[in-house]
Structure formats: C-alpha cells, structure tokens
Scaffold this motif. Structure first.
Motif: not given
Length: 349
Positions: A276-281, A289-298, A314-317, A341-344
């Motif tokens: 997938c497009r994130y496999c290179n990460l 990236r998940l943590d950045d999204h978590y902080q943005t929503i929070y 988030v789900r794709a990651l 943890d971040r996903y949950n």
C-alpha cells in the motif's frame, strides 16, 4: 366629561392586560415514558395528556377537575364586561362585593385556547382545550374564576357570584424521542462499523471472492439502512427543526460517509505480500503519523468532524502496520504497543 370617558377606557384596557400569574409551573413531558402529568392545586387538578404526534405536530389534551365541595370553577373564552355577565343565560354572573377591581369597570380575563365558556361543578372534570404546535416549549395561561352558585328564588334568578381569581401559568417542555425503529437502525449502523473495524477487503487478484463481491454485502447493508431512513422521514413528515428529523439525518450522513475503499488491502493469505502507499514507512514513522493525527483531533474544537476527516488515513496506517504481523519487524518492534494505543485512542473520540 372627556377626561371621565378616557379614564373609563383606560381602566377597561388595564383590566384586560394579563397580570402576573399566581402559580407558575414547569412541566416536562416526552413521547416515551412521561406522556402524562397531574398538577394538584388547592382548588383543582390539572391533567396533561400528550398524544402521539402527527407530522411533527405536538398535541396535549388539558383537563381540569374541580376539587372543591361547594364552589364552581368558571373559565371564559371572551373578555366580558360586568353588564354582559349579568345578562348571561341561563344564570347571571356577578362579582362578590369583596372582589378586587373598580366596580362596573371590571372585565373578565379570557383564557386563550378555549372553544367556549366552561362551568365546572364540584368534583366534575372537563376537557377544556388541546394545545397544539411544533414547538417543544409551550405555554398556557389559565385564568380560573372561583364562584358560588345560588339557585333561582322567588325574587331572583339563578346566578354565579365570582369570589376570587386564580391565574395558573404552565410552561410545558416537550422532549421528542425517537422510536424503536430509529434505535434498530442505529444499532445496525454500530454493528456495521464494528464489523468493518476488523475487515480487510483483499485487493489481491488471487483472492476469492473478488474485491467487488467482498464489498457487496456491506454495500447492501448500507443501502438498506438508508432506504429505511428515507421511509421513516417520508412517513412522519417531521419538520427540519424536529429533534427526530435531525437524528435521522445525522445517521443518514454517517452511513453515507462509510468508505469501504479505506478497508482495502492484502489479506496476507496469498503469495504476494501486502502493498500500500504507506509500506515505505517504518513502524516508527507510522506511529508518529498516528500520534500527529491524535494530537490534531485532541486539540480540535470539533473533535468529531476532525476525526471524520482523518479516520481514513488513520485506518490505512494502522492496517498497514498490523498486516506486517507475520514479520519479525512487527512482532518484536517497540512501536507495536504504541501504534495500537494511538489507534484505539483515536477511535474513542
């Protein structure tokens, strides 16, 4: 002479202006478990009965029961002057000598919503009006006149003597709750989201059934729920301001926003590896990236809206990370627990 006439007109106008209520009562009703309310006063009981609304119109029947043993209750639908009251048939109506106001200039305060005058005998109960409207806050002002009845005698015809006036003001707050059909639809949506959390639509060409066939059952569930919501909206004709209309529209929007493509990936059961497009990460980069999204929503002022904008990535990651579970990289990596943890946490917003 002109001043006298002017004063008389003024006093009549003042007597028609509603005065402050003797009793102001707030009543809370709903269309589920609290459709009825009894208000007990010294002279009477007031019964409120909310019927099933039609096309969003609220209907509340109002009954009044006379609790007194030897006095009658009178309500008027017109602002009668004293001369008009005395000419009433079959019984004249007069004021007691101790009743307030200027003699010969007193005017009855009418009760809005009555279809006619009401005279309620001791222990009797009458349905006096029905309150209707789209508003979830309704008011009703009841000018109640307490009277003594005197039967006809040789010298005088029958009459009612007004002894006192009690003004009751009702503030009725109505909560319109959705019915069982809505909650069935809501539960189906919740179950569907729960299923999709653990579902990957395999994009591998070797996979059976095909990608479109895998999605078909879920598309059918979404379309069935949307059709049922449309039927409910058509059947009830709720106005756009109705709370039930808004709840159904919110559920409709959530169903339309379900993105099945966000769940696409390789199931890992084929020779071809997950891509997938994130496999290179790296897993470290995915976590950040998940943590950045978590902080943005929070830190957002509207967490739900912000979450809906970011949840697809988030789900794709997340699924990119867990699809590596057979690799030693995922099993032994320090970021595995952090990613979970971040996903949950994001899903709990």
């Amino acid at each position: 002479m002109i001043r006298t006439i002017t004063l008389a007109v003024f006093l009549c106008i003042v007597s028609l202006v509603p005065t402050k209520a003797d009793e102001t009562i707030t009543v809370k009703l709903d269309n589920d478990t609290h459709k009825q309310q009894i208000i007990e006063l010294s002279c009477c009981n007031i019964f409120l009965d909310m019927k099933d609304d039609v096309n969003g119109i609220i209907r509340i029947h109002l009954d009044l029961e006379n609790r007194q043993e030897n006095k009658e209750i009178l309500l008027f639908n017109n602002g009668y002057g004293e001369k008009s009251l005395k000419k009433m048939r079959p019984a004249a109506i007069v004021y007691d000598k101790y009743f307030g106001g200027t003699k010969k200039r007193r005017v009855i305060e009418p009760c809005r919503g009555l279809g006619s005058d009401f005279r309620i005998a001791p222990s009797d109960r009458e349905n006096i009006m029905m309150l209707t409207g789209y508003e979830t806050v309704m008011t009703c002002r009841l000018p109640i006149y307490i009277a003594e009845y005197k039967p006809r005698s040789f010298f005088r015809r029958q009459r009612y003597t007004l002894m006192e006036k009690l003004v009751v003001e009702l503030n009725i707050e109505v909560t319109l709750k959705p019915d069982s059909t809505y909650w069935q639809l809501h539960d189906e949506y919740t179950a569907l989201i729960g299923e999709l959390e653990h579902t990957v639509f395999c994009t591998n060409k070797r996979h059976t059934p095909s990608l479109e066939e895998q999605k078909a059952a879920y598309r059918q569930k979404i379309e069935t729920c949307l059709a049922r919501i449309d039927r409910e909206l058509t059947r009830h004709h709720w106005p756009r301001t109705d709370a039930r209309y808004k709840l159904h529209m919110e559920l409709q929007d959530k169903l339309k926003q379900i993105d099945l493509t966000a769940r696409e990936g390789d199931c890992g059961q084929h020779k071809a590896t997950h891509r997938c497009r994130y496999c290179n990460l790296s897993l470290r980069q995915i976590y950040h990236r998940l943590d950045d999204h978590y902080q943005t929503i929070y830190s957002s002022t509207d967490r739900q809206t912000t979450k809906e904008k970011l949840i697809r990535e988030v789900r794709a990651l997340y699924f990119c990370a867990i699809d590596r579970h057979r690799q030693a990289e995922w099993r032994a990596n320090d970021y595995k627990a952090k990613i979970i943890d971040r996903y949950n946490r994001i899903n709990r917003f």
